[in-house]
Design an enzyme around this catalytic site. Structure first.
Site, PDB file in Angstrom:
ATOM      1  N   CYS A  88      31.404   0.380  -4.064  1.00 21.34           N
ATOM      2  CA  CYS A  88      30.963   1.605  -5.546  1.00 21.34           C
ATOM      3  C   CYS A  88      29.415   1.094  -5.584  1.00 21.34           C
ATOM      4  CB  CYS A  88      31.752   0.487  -6.781  1.00 21.34           C
ATOM      5  SG  CYS A  88      33.942   0.238  -6.874  1.00 21.34           S
ATOM      6  N   CYS A 186      15.817 -30.496 -24.118  1.00 17.90           N
ATOM      7  CA  CYS A 186      15.511 -29.599 -23.152  1.00 17.90           C
ATOM      8  C   CYS A 186      13.560 -30.012 -23.076  1.00 17.90           C
ATOM      9  CB  CYS A 186      15.613 -28.715 -23.268  1.00 17.90           C
ATOM     10  SG  CYS A 186      17.112 -28.672 -22.809  1.00 17.90           S
ATOM     11  N   CYS A 231      21.606 -32.305 -16.480  1.00 16.70           N
ATOM     12  CA  CYS A 231      20.779 -32.853 -17.089  1.00 16.70           C
ATOM     13  C   CYS A 231      21.041 -33.234 -18.692  1.00 16.70           C
ATOM     14  CB  CYS A 231      19.173 -31.378 -17.746  1.00 16.70           C
ATOM     15  SG  CYS A 231      18.096 -31.033 -16.458  1.00 16.70           S
TER      16      CYS A 231
HETATM   17  C1  HEC Z   1      15.654 -36.666 -19.849  1.00 20.22           C
HETATM   18  C2  HEC Z   1      14.548 -35.968 -19.259  1.00 20.22           C
HETATM   19  C3  HEC Z   1      15.451 -34.360 -18.998  1.00 20.22           C
HETATM   20  C4  HEC Z   1      16.189 -33.299 -19.912  1.00 20.22           C
HETATM   21  C5  HEC Z   1      16.019 -33.604 -21.441  1.00 20.22           C
HETATM   22  C6  HEC Z   1      15.830 -32.174 -19.754  1.00 20.22           C
HETATM   23  N1  HEC Z   1      15.997 -32.402 -18.473  1.00 20.22           N
HETATM   24 FE1  HEC Z   1      16.090 -30.646 -17.253  1.00 20.22          FE
HETATM   25  N2  HEC Z   1      15.521 -31.959 -15.309  1.00 20.22           N
HETATM   26  C7  HEC Z   1      14.716 -33.249 -15.853  1.00 20.22           C
HETATM   27  C8  HEC Z   1      14.492 -33.569 -14.282  1.00 20.22           C
HETATM   28  C9  HEC Z   1      13.960 -34.524 -14.177  1.00 20.22           C
HETATM   29  C10 HEC Z   1      14.711 -32.757 -13.501  1.00 20.22           C
HETATM   30  C11 HEC Z   1      15.176 -32.436 -12.140  1.00 20.22           C
HETATM   31  C12 HEC Z   1      13.256 -31.969 -11.190  1.00 20.22           C
HETATM   32  C13 HEC Z   1      13.103 -30.378 -12.170  1.00 20.22           C
HETATM   33  O1  HEC Z   1      13.074 -29.502 -11.387  1.00 20.22           O
HETATM   34  O2  HEC Z   1      12.434 -30.951 -13.318  1.00 20.22           O
HETATM   35  C14 HEC Z   1      15.331 -31.393 -14.320  1.00 20.22           C
HETATM   36  C15 HEC Z   1      15.365 -29.683 -13.734  1.00 20.22           C
HETATM   37  C16 HEC Z   1      16.015 -28.780 -14.529  1.00 20.22           C
HETATM   38  C17 HEC Z   1      15.735 -27.355 -13.968  1.00 20.22           C
HETATM   39  C18 HEC Z   1      15.762 -27.417 -12.260  1.00 20.22           C
HETATM   40  C19 HEC Z   1      14.035 -26.843 -12.341  1.00 20.22           C
HETATM   41  C20 HEC Z   1      14.332 -25.972 -10.927  1.00 20.22           C
HETATM   42  O3  HEC Z   1      13.212 -26.135 -10.728  1.00 20.22           O
HETATM   43  O4  HEC Z   1      15.098 -26.666 -10.397  1.00 20.22           O
HETATM   44  C21 HEC Z   1      16.531 -26.507 -15.251  1.00 20.22           C
HETATM   45  C22 HEC Z   1      16.554 -24.996 -14.648  1.00 20.22           C
HETATM   46  C23 HEC Z   1      16.469 -27.727 -16.308  1.00 20.22           C
HETATM   47  N3  HEC Z   1      15.934 -29.082 -15.995  1.00 20.22           N
HETATM   48  C24 HEC Z   1      16.827 -27.585 -17.247  1.00 20.22           C
HETATM   49  C25 HEC Z   1      16.740 -28.857 -17.986  1.00 20.22           C
HETATM   50  C26 HEC Z   1      17.825 -27.780 -19.974  1.00 20.22           C
HETATM   51  C27 HEC Z   1      18.482 -26.635 -20.148  1.00 20.22           C
HETATM   52  C28 HEC Z   1      17.832 -28.805 -20.593  1.00 20.22           C
HETATM   53  C29 HEC Z   1      18.876 -29.015 -21.764  1.00 20.22           C
HETATM   54  C30 HEC Z   1      20.163 -29.309 -22.281  1.00 20.22           C
HETATM   55  C31 HEC Z   1      17.240 -30.193 -19.482  1.00 20.22           C
HETATM   56  N4  HEC Z   1      16.986 -29.515 -18.480  1.00 20.22           N
HETATM   57  C32 HEC Z   1      17.219 -31.447 -20.619  1.00 20.22           C
HETATM   58  C33 HEC Z   1      14.790 -33.973 -16.576  1.00 20.22           C
HETATM   59  C34 HEC Z   1      15.042 -33.328 -17.543  1.00 20.22           C
HETATM   60  C1  HEC Z   2      35.584  -0.521  -9.034  1.00 22.15           C
HETATM   61  C2  HEC Z   2      34.033  -0.310  -8.918  1.00 22.15           C
HETATM   62  C3  HEC Z   2      33.806  -1.876  -8.541  1.00 22.15           C
HETATM   63  C4  HEC Z   2      33.507  -2.965  -7.583  1.00 22.15           C
HETATM   64  C5  HEC Z   2      34.576  -2.855  -6.779  1.00 22.15           C
HETATM   65  C6  HEC Z   2      32.841  -4.022  -7.897  1.00 22.15           C
HETATM   66  N1  HEC Z   2      31.322  -2.826  -9.143  1.00 22.15           N
HETATM   67 FE1  HEC Z   2      30.500  -3.923  -9.871  1.00 22.15          FE
HETATM   68  N2  HEC Z   2      29.917  -2.809 -11.198  1.00 22.15           N
HETATM   69  C7  HEC Z   2      30.372  -1.446 -10.854  1.00 22.15           C
HETATM   70  C8  HEC Z   2      30.514  -0.764 -12.172  1.00 22.15           C
HETATM   71  C9  HEC Z   2      30.564   0.822 -12.681  1.00 22.15           C
HETATM   72  C10 HEC Z   2      29.100  -1.200 -12.678  1.00 22.15           C
HETATM   73  C11 HEC Z   2      28.926  -0.932 -14.069  1.00 22.15           C
HETATM   74  C12 HEC Z   2      28.770  -1.855 -15.558  1.00 22.15           C
HETATM   75  C13 HEC Z   2      31.043  -1.517 -15.764  1.00 22.15           C
HETATM   76  O1  HEC Z   2      30.754  -0.304 -16.023  1.00 22.15           O
HETATM   77  O2  HEC Z   2      31.565  -2.534 -15.590  1.00 22.15           O
HETATM   78  C14 HEC Z   2      29.104  -3.081 -11.371  1.00 22.15           C
HETATM   79  C15 HEC Z   2      28.367  -3.153 -12.386  1.00 22.15           C
HETATM   80  C16 HEC Z   2      27.819  -4.757 -11.442  1.00 22.15           C
HETATM   81  C17 HEC Z   2      26.718  -5.011 -11.853  1.00 22.15           C
HETATM   82  C18 HEC Z   2      25.463  -5.779 -12.790  1.00 22.15           C
HETATM   83  C19 HEC Z   2      24.558  -4.382 -12.349  1.00 22.15           C
HETATM   84  C20 HEC Z   2      23.051  -4.177 -13.081  1.00 22.15           C
HETATM   85  O3  HEC Z   2      22.366  -2.783 -12.728  1.00 22.15           O
HETATM   86  O4  HEC Z   2      23.583  -4.626 -14.896  1.00 22.15           O
HETATM   87  C21 HEC Z   2      26.538  -6.029 -10.364  1.00 22.15           C
HETATM   88  C22 HEC Z   2      25.580  -7.529 -10.779  1.00 22.15           C
HETATM   89  C23 HEC Z   2      27.893  -5.937 -10.406  1.00 22.15           C
HETATM   90  N3  HEC Z   2      28.320  -4.719 -10.404  1.00 22.15           N
HETATM   91  C24 HEC Z   2      28.138  -6.702  -8.769  1.00 22.15           C
HETATM   92  C25 HEC Z   2      29.606  -6.426  -8.124  1.00 22.15           C
HETATM   93  C26 HEC Z   2      29.674  -7.401  -7.177  1.00 22.15           C
HETATM   94  C27 HEC Z   2      28.976  -8.819  -6.589  1.00 22.15           C
HETATM   95  C28 HEC Z   2      31.303  -7.074  -6.309  1.00 22.15           C
HETATM   96  C29 HEC Z   2      32.306  -7.724  -6.163  1.00 22.15           C
HETATM   97  C30 HEC Z   2      32.573  -8.720  -6.304  1.00 22.15           C
HETATM   98  C31 HEC Z   2      31.650  -5.903  -7.611  1.00 22.15           C
HETATM   99  N4  HEC Z   2      30.096  -5.452  -8.495  1.00 22.15           N
HETATM  100  C32 HEC Z   2      32.925  -4.566  -7.354  1.00 22.15           C
HETATM  101  C33 HEC Z   2      31.785  -0.977 -10.324  1.00 22.15           C
HETATM  102  C34 HEC Z   2      31.739  -1.678  -9.683  1.00 22.15           C
END
Ligand code: HEC
Ligand code: HEC
Ligand code: HEC
Lengths: 270, 151
Positions: A88, A186, A231
């Site tokens: 597709c 967060c 987290c």
């Molecule tokens: C107590 C501290 C703490 C809290 C609360 C926390 N995090 Fe984190 N988070 C971390 C640490 C430490 C890491 C690992 C190191 C980093 O990438 O910041 C991390 C990593 C991440 C990453 C990955 C960043 C990367 O570059 O890979 C994301 C995204 C993230 N946190 C989102 C969230 C979200 C959404 C929430 C709330 C639901 C949350 N965190 C709550 C401490 C926290």
């Molecule tokens: C039979 C057709 C078909 C197949 C097989 C298919 N797709 Fe799609 N895909 C679509 C259509 C149509 C859309 C547009 C949204 C919708 O109607 O669901 C779409 C939308 C998407 C999007 C979002 C594109 C956007 O611009 O937002 C992604 C990512 C995607 N497909 C990935 C995949 C992947 C990975 C697979 C295989 C695992 C897959 N598709 C298999 C038809 C297909």
């Protein structure tokens, strides 16, 4: 909602104690404020030179093995429709360029926001007649990494349509909600304390553009939701279920607060 | 207002945990006086050696995630809070006790968790529901240890 412990009287007294403390002591630290666009930094800029080197070199980046798996799955007929993604969508280099940079996005058919993995699963059920892949299943991570890789280097550009604005607003509310036994949000870690270290780990800004990532501690590829679950467990909160609307809303807010940062998929983290 | 403050000064803070779970309800009782809790939470002095060991257990007490001090190897210690080196010379045991029990009573926006409060935020994981991070005896051990630093 779970019935709350009977704390009312205590809370009243505690609130008074706070008033007292404020009257006596230095001004309290402010609430966390969102990071300005100019300050935005990818998590990779906090990593050591070895990890940075792994991410930058495609021949050494362990996440590239999953991208290669994803490239094969892209071509492989699946489900009772026996159709491949490629049937597709053709060459992913063209059809998928820029797609990951604007997810999560609104899906009119289901009336809900989908993240990239949810979108892939929607194509499996709607277009391939194949069962959904579970979160963290290697095939789903590989396809998400492969589709994400097609946007590498492009700036995160979350869609501005009204339904997504509502989802992001909910995501921001969750992001700023203190939760768990430790009562941390967060925002407290990733907006207020990102220049600090938690134990030996630098706290980064929690930017999401590199996902799925290969994490050395996991010895494998993992999704953004897996990272957020870690987290939440860290503050001793019950994580949302995989694929829950709360996680999609958080992902949508993360995309907005990281807008302009480049897609780095597949990222490498310590 | 003056009456309110006076009441707060002498208020006995008592928390009853939810009885719904059937878990033993930790009854948290202590009196806040200014920025102190003067009396030991257990009525007994804590054990400084046990406090030192607990503070070294990063995933149980969590202290070293945010504080440097003689209880943690420098590269394992975070830097979110001030170093606790010599804290016993800066703060009295009674001041340290309130800070460990409930830092957020002094600074509602502090990232430092309230270690001896029944958790009242959303989504507390089942294993931690209705229980404080540290027991009264653990708090007293830590107070004894920190008071011994830098005297
Ligand atoms: C107590 C501290 C703490 C809290 C609360 C926390 N995090 Fe984190 N988070 C971390 C640490 C430490 C890491 C690992 C190191 C980093 O990438 O910041 C991390 C990593 C991440 C990453 C990955 C960043 C990367 O570059 O890979 C994301 C995204 C993230 N946190 C989102 C969230 C979200 C959404 C929430 C709330 C639901 C949350 N965190 C709550 C401490 C926290
Ligand atoms: C039979 C057709 C078909 C197949 C097989 C298919 N797709 Fe799609 N895909 C679509 C259509 C149509 C859309 C547009 C949204 C919708 O109607 O669901 C779409 C939308 C998407 C999007 C979002 C594109 C956007 O611009 O937002 C992604 C990512 C995607 N497909 C990935 C995949 C992947 C990975 C697979 C295989 C695992 C897959 N598709 C298999 C038809 C297909
Ligand atoms: C998530 C971070 C964090 C954790 C975990 C933490 N603290 Fe703190 N702590 C702080 C911060 C930040 C301050 C500065 C005061 C404020 O926030 O208002 C502080 C201040 C203190 C102070 C007052 C120090 C002074 O010089 O005024 C003491 C004592 C203290 N902490 C002890 C502890 C102990 C004991 C533990 C573990 C049982 C602990 N802290 C865990 C962040 C933390």
């Amino acid at each position: 909602m779970r019935p709350r412990p009977r704390l009312r009287w205590t809370e009243v007294v505690r609130a008074r104690a706070v008033v007292l403390a404020l009257a006596l002591a230095a001004p309290a630290a402010a609430e966390p404020v969102p990071i300005t666009p100019a300050e935005r930094r990818s998590g990779i800029t906090f990593a050591g030179p070895q990890t940075q080197g792994l991410q930058a070199d495609d021949t050494a980046n362990p996440g590239m093995l999953f991208v290669l798996d994803g490239a094969q799955l892209w071509q492989a007929p699946a489900g009772s429709a026996q159709r491949a993604c490629a049937d597709c969508h053709g060459a992913a280099e063209h059809s998928m360029r820029g797609v990951a940079a604007r997810y999560p996005a609104f899906d009119a058919a289901s009336g809900a926001a989908l993240d990239l993995s949810g979108r892939i699963n929607a194509c499996r059920t709607r277009h391939q007649d194949a069962p959904q892949l579970a979160s963290e299943e290697p095939g789903l991570l590989a396809l998400a990494a492969f589709v994400g890789f097609q946007s590498r280097g492009l700036p995160l550009a979350p869609p501005q349509d009204p339904p997504m604005a509502a989802v992001r607003k909910e995501g921001r509310r969750l992001y700023e909600t203190r939760m768990g036994q430790l009562r941390l949000s967060c925002a407290e870690c990733h907006d207020a304390l990102w220049a600090n270290r938690l134990g030996s780990s630098p706290i980064t800004q929690g930017q999401a553009g590199a996902y799925p990532i290969y994490r050395l501690e996991w010895q494998g590829l993992g999704s953004l939701q897996r990272r957020m679950r870690a987290c939440m467990s860290g503050v001793r909160a019950e994580p949302f279920a995989p694929g829950a609307p709360e996680f999609i809303a958080l992902e949508a807010y993360l995309a907005e607060r990281g807008a302009g940062l480049p897609v780095e998929t597949p990222g490498v983290r310590p | 207002m003056r009456m309110t403050l006076a009441a707060a000064l002498l208020a006995v803070l008592a928390a009853e945990a939810a009885a719904q779970t059937g878990a033993p309800a930790p009854a948290l009782r202590y009196a806040v006086l200014g920025d102190t809790i003067a009396a030991s939470l257990t009525g007994q002095p804590g054990d400084a050696a046990r406090g030192a060991a607990l503070m070294g257990e990063r995933s149980r007490s969590l202290c070293a995630l945010c504080h440097a001090g003689p209880f943690a190897a420098p590269h394992f210690a975070g830097d979110i809070g001030p170093s606790l080196d010599g804290v016993g010379a800066r703060l009295s045991a009674a001041q340290i006790r309130l800070r460990v029990v409930d830092m957020r009573a002094l600074n509602p926006n502090s990232p430092m968790p309230s270690f001896h409060q029944v958790p009242d935020a959303p989504r507390v994981a089942a294993a931690w529901r209705d229980r404080p991070v540290l027991t009264a005896a653990e708090v007293e051990d830590i107070v004894a240890y920190l008071s011994s630093l830098g005297g």
